[in-house]
Write an enzyme that holds these catalytic residues in place. Structure first.
Site, short mmCIF file in Angstrom:
data_model
loop_
_atom_site.label_atom_id
_atom_site.label_comp_id
_atom_site.label_asym_id
_atom_site.label_seq_id
_atom_site.Cartn_x
_atom_site.Cartn_y
_atom_site.Cartn_z
N CYS A 1 -5.40 0.55 2.68
CA CYS A 1 -4.98 1.71 3.50
C CYS A 1 -6.16 2.37 4.21
O CYS A 1 -5.97 3.19 5.11
CB CYS A 1 -4.27 2.74 2.64
SG CYS A 1 -2.93 2.05 1.69
N ASN B 1 4.76 4.73 3.75
CA ASN B 1 3.35 4.34 3.69
C ASN B 1 3.20 2.98 4.39
O ASN B 1 3.71 1.98 3.90
CB ASN B 1 2.93 4.26 2.22
CG ASN B 1 1.48 3.88 2.04
OD1 ASN B 1 0.81 3.45 2.97
ND2 ASN B 1 0.99 4.02 0.81
N HIS C 1 -3.99 9.87 5.43
CA HIS C 1 -3.19 8.68 5.10
C HIS C 1 -1.82 9.15 4.62
O HIS C 1 -1.71 10.06 3.80
CB HIS C 1 -3.91 7.88 4.02
CG HIS C 1 -3.09 6.74 3.50
ND1 HIS C 1 -2.44 5.85 4.34
CD2 HIS C 1 -2.79 6.35 2.23
CE1 HIS C 1 -1.80 4.97 3.61
NE2 HIS C 1 -1.99 5.25 2.33
O1 UT7 Z 1 -1.44 3.95 -0.20
C1 UT7 Z 1 -2.24 3.76 -1.30
C2 UT7 Z 1 -2.25 4.92 -2.15
N1 UT7 Z 1 -0.97 5.14 -2.79
C3 UT7 Z 1 -0.74 6.31 -3.31
O2 UT7 Z 1 -1.57 7.16 -3.17
C4 UT7 Z 1 0.51 6.52 -4.10
C5 UT7 Z 1 0.19 7.39 -5.28
N2 UT7 Z 1 1.28 7.67 -6.20
C6 UT7 Z 1 2.39 8.37 -5.86
O3 UT7 Z 1 2.59 8.72 -4.73
C7 UT7 Z 1 3.35 8.77 -6.98
O4 UT7 Z 1 2.75 8.54 -8.22
C8 UT7 Z 1 4.71 8.04 -6.92
C9 UT7 Z 1 5.53 8.53 -5.74
C10 UT7 Z 1 4.50 6.54 -6.80
C11 UT7 Z 1 5.51 8.31 -8.19
O5 UT7 Z 1 5.68 9.70 -8.38
P1 UT7 Z 1 5.41 10.36 -9.82
O6 UT7 Z 1 5.73 11.78 -9.71
O7 UT7 Z 1 4.02 9.97 -10.21
O8 UT7 Z 1 6.51 9.67 -10.69
P2 UT7 Z 1 6.36 8.69 -11.97
O9 UT7 Z 1 5.83 7.37 -11.55
O10 UT7 Z 1 5.64 9.41 -13.07
O11 UT7 Z 1 7.87 8.54 -12.42
C12 UT7 Z 1 8.61 9.68 -12.87
C13 UT7 Z 1 10.01 9.22 -13.23
C14 UT7 Z 1 10.03 8.01 -14.16
O12 UT7 Z 1 11.11 8.18 -15.04
P3 UT7 Z 1 10.87 8.70 -16.55
O13 UT7 Z 1 9.94 7.70 -17.17
O14 UT7 Z 1 10.27 10.06 -16.41
O15 UT7 Z 1 12.26 8.70 -17.12
C15 UT7 Z 1 10.31 6.85 -13.25
O16 UT7 Z 1 10.94 5.77 -13.91
O17 UT7 Z 1 10.70 8.79 -12.05
C16 UT7 Z 1 11.23 7.47 -12.24
N3 UT7 Z 1 11.21 6.79 -10.96
C17 UT7 Z 1 12.25 6.82 -10.10
N4 UT7 Z 1 13.45 7.41 -10.14
C18 UT7 Z 1 14.25 7.26 -9.08
C19 UT7 Z 1 10.21 6.04 -10.42
N5 UT7 Z 1 10.57 5.59 -9.21
C20 UT7 Z 1 11.82 6.06 -8.99
C21 UT7 Z 1 12.72 5.92 -7.91
N6 UT7 Z 1 13.92 6.55 -8.01
N7 UT7 Z 1 12.42 5.22 -6.81
#
Ligand code: UT7
Length: 343
Positions: free
Chosen positions: A130, A300, A270
């Site tokens: 990225c 993204n 980004h």
């Molecule tokens: O471009 C390169 C750089 N990339 C980035 O900078 C991305 C960085 N990361 C992020 O933007 C975020 O971490 C994400 C958007 C990927 C995820 O957000 P988060 O707030 O960190 O969520 P999480 O991964 O901790 O997941 C929270 C919950 C989980 O459920 P439990 O374990 O709490 O029951 C996931 O299973 O959300 C669940 N979850 C979803 N639910 C519905 C994960 N993906 C989804 C989804 N829909 N698509």
């Protein structure tokens, strides 16, 4: 982060011995097909509310089966060349930043060279995920200032839909396809890049990677069955590093130019996550109206992200000649970067 000295006069960097570098044209292209959160929710266990509140993304573009990264790149490049008023034969070098090349080799830049008729141009791909577009701008600037080339085309282009695991809700909701391009030319006493900060940390390579397809894990029936040819990301950890690295790269870029954040007309971060963008803006002390955001429409798009955003900021009238703008990026590698441009 390297502790480069402050420039007494940042303009001296690109206005030196009769040479200076200007971004003379930008352009972007996104595929026609829109994939909304609601459509995604019909394919994988997710919903619009989760995607919107956690990321800010509402929809993304998806390239057609027979539309490849080089096609997206060539279309963005043609628009940038038109805006710059140059034809293919005037381009000396093509740099394509991408993690989704048409093939492992030859480079996508070589394929673009043919499509846009830049037959005199040298061409290579750049892989900084990225962060690739800022890496590309800085390389282009160095080639122009060293008198090697007069006109360089820098393109960020991705068909991320080809490496996204459509069964993995943690990642498939985040990414989209598209391309953005800029023409950089030698123009005496003009505007240009005041500084570009680039950084990397390979010790965290596993946070965001695609295990299969390279020399470590060539394609086999087993590697395909194990879904190793799709990107993988540890979201939470990546998020933390993204905010820290973007804030520190932007701070270093501003420090080198002796600039306060309040002097920046438009910050183009980004476009990975709305919460990351807001956190970076807040920690830099920026006003919300300084931040440019379009990830609600494209998600993204990795190396294409800030290139598409830059084109939109220019074409929508957010940026005018003479404005100071700050680009700030972060991606797999890990890699990061920031650039201050006097537009
Ligand atoms: O471009 C390169 C750089 N990339 C980035 O900078 C991305 C960085 N990361 C992020 O933007 C975020 O971490 C994400 C958007 C990927 C995820 O957000 P988060 O707030 O960190 O969520 P999480 O991964 O901790 O997941 C929270 C919950 C989980 O459920 P439990 O374990 O709490 O029951 C996931 O299973 O959300 C669940 N979850 C979803 N639910 C519905 C994960 N993906 C989804 C989804 N829909 N698509």
């Amino acid at each position: 982060m390297s502790a480069a000295p402050k420039f007494k006069n940042p303009r001296a960097r690109y206005n030196y011995q009769g040479r200076s570098v200007s971004i003379t044209g930008v352009g972007a292209y996104v595929p026609a097909k829109v994939l909304t959160n609601f459509e995604l929710a019909a394919k994988v266990d997710t919903n619009d509310e989760w995607i919107t509140s956690r990321t800010g993304i509402k929809e993304r573009r998806i390239a057609a089966k027979d539309e490849f990264t080089s096609d997206l790149a060539a279309k963005a490049a043609q628009r940038a060349m038109k805006a710059a008023g140059v034809t293919g034969d005037q381009i000396d070098l093509i740099i394509v930043a991408t993690i989704t090349p048409d093939m492992v080799f030859p480079s996508t830049a070589c394929l673009v060279q043919q499509k846009i008729g830049a037959l005199r141009a040298a061409a290579f791909d750049l892989e900084a995920a990225c962060s690739g577009f800022i890496y590309g701008l800085e390389i282009a600037q160095q080639f122009i200032m060293s008198r090697t080339y007069d006109a360089v085309l820098v393109i960020g282009a991705e068909k991320l839909s080809s490496i996204v695991d459509w069964q993995d809700r943690n990642t498939c909701v985040l990414f989209g396809d598209g391309a953005g391009a800029a023409v950089l030319q030698n123009r005496a006493n003009s505007h240009g890049l005041l500084t570009a900060v680039m950084g990397a940390d390979g010790s965290k390579a596993d946070l965001l990677h695609m295990p299969g397809g390279g020399s470590r894990c060539p394609a086999t029936a087993d590697s395909v069955a194990a879904r190793l040819h799709y990107l993988r990301m540890e979201g939470k950890e990546t998020y933390k590093h993204a905010v820290q690295a973007m804030v520190s790269a932007a701070t270093e870029a501003l420090r080198r130019c002796d600039l306060e954040i309040s002097k920046i007309k438009c910050i183009i971060p980004h476009q990975a996550n709305r919460r990351i963008i807001d956190a970076v803006g807040e920690r830099l002390g920026a006003r919300p109206d300084q931040l440019f955001v379009n990830l609600d429409r494209y998600g993204n798009t990795s190396a294409a992200s800030v290139a598409i955003a830059l084109d939109e900021a220019v074409s929508s009238g957010r940026i005018h000649r003479g404005d100071l703008i700050l680009l700030v990026v972060f991606g797999a590698g890990l890699t990061w970067g920031a650039a201050v441009i006097e537009w």
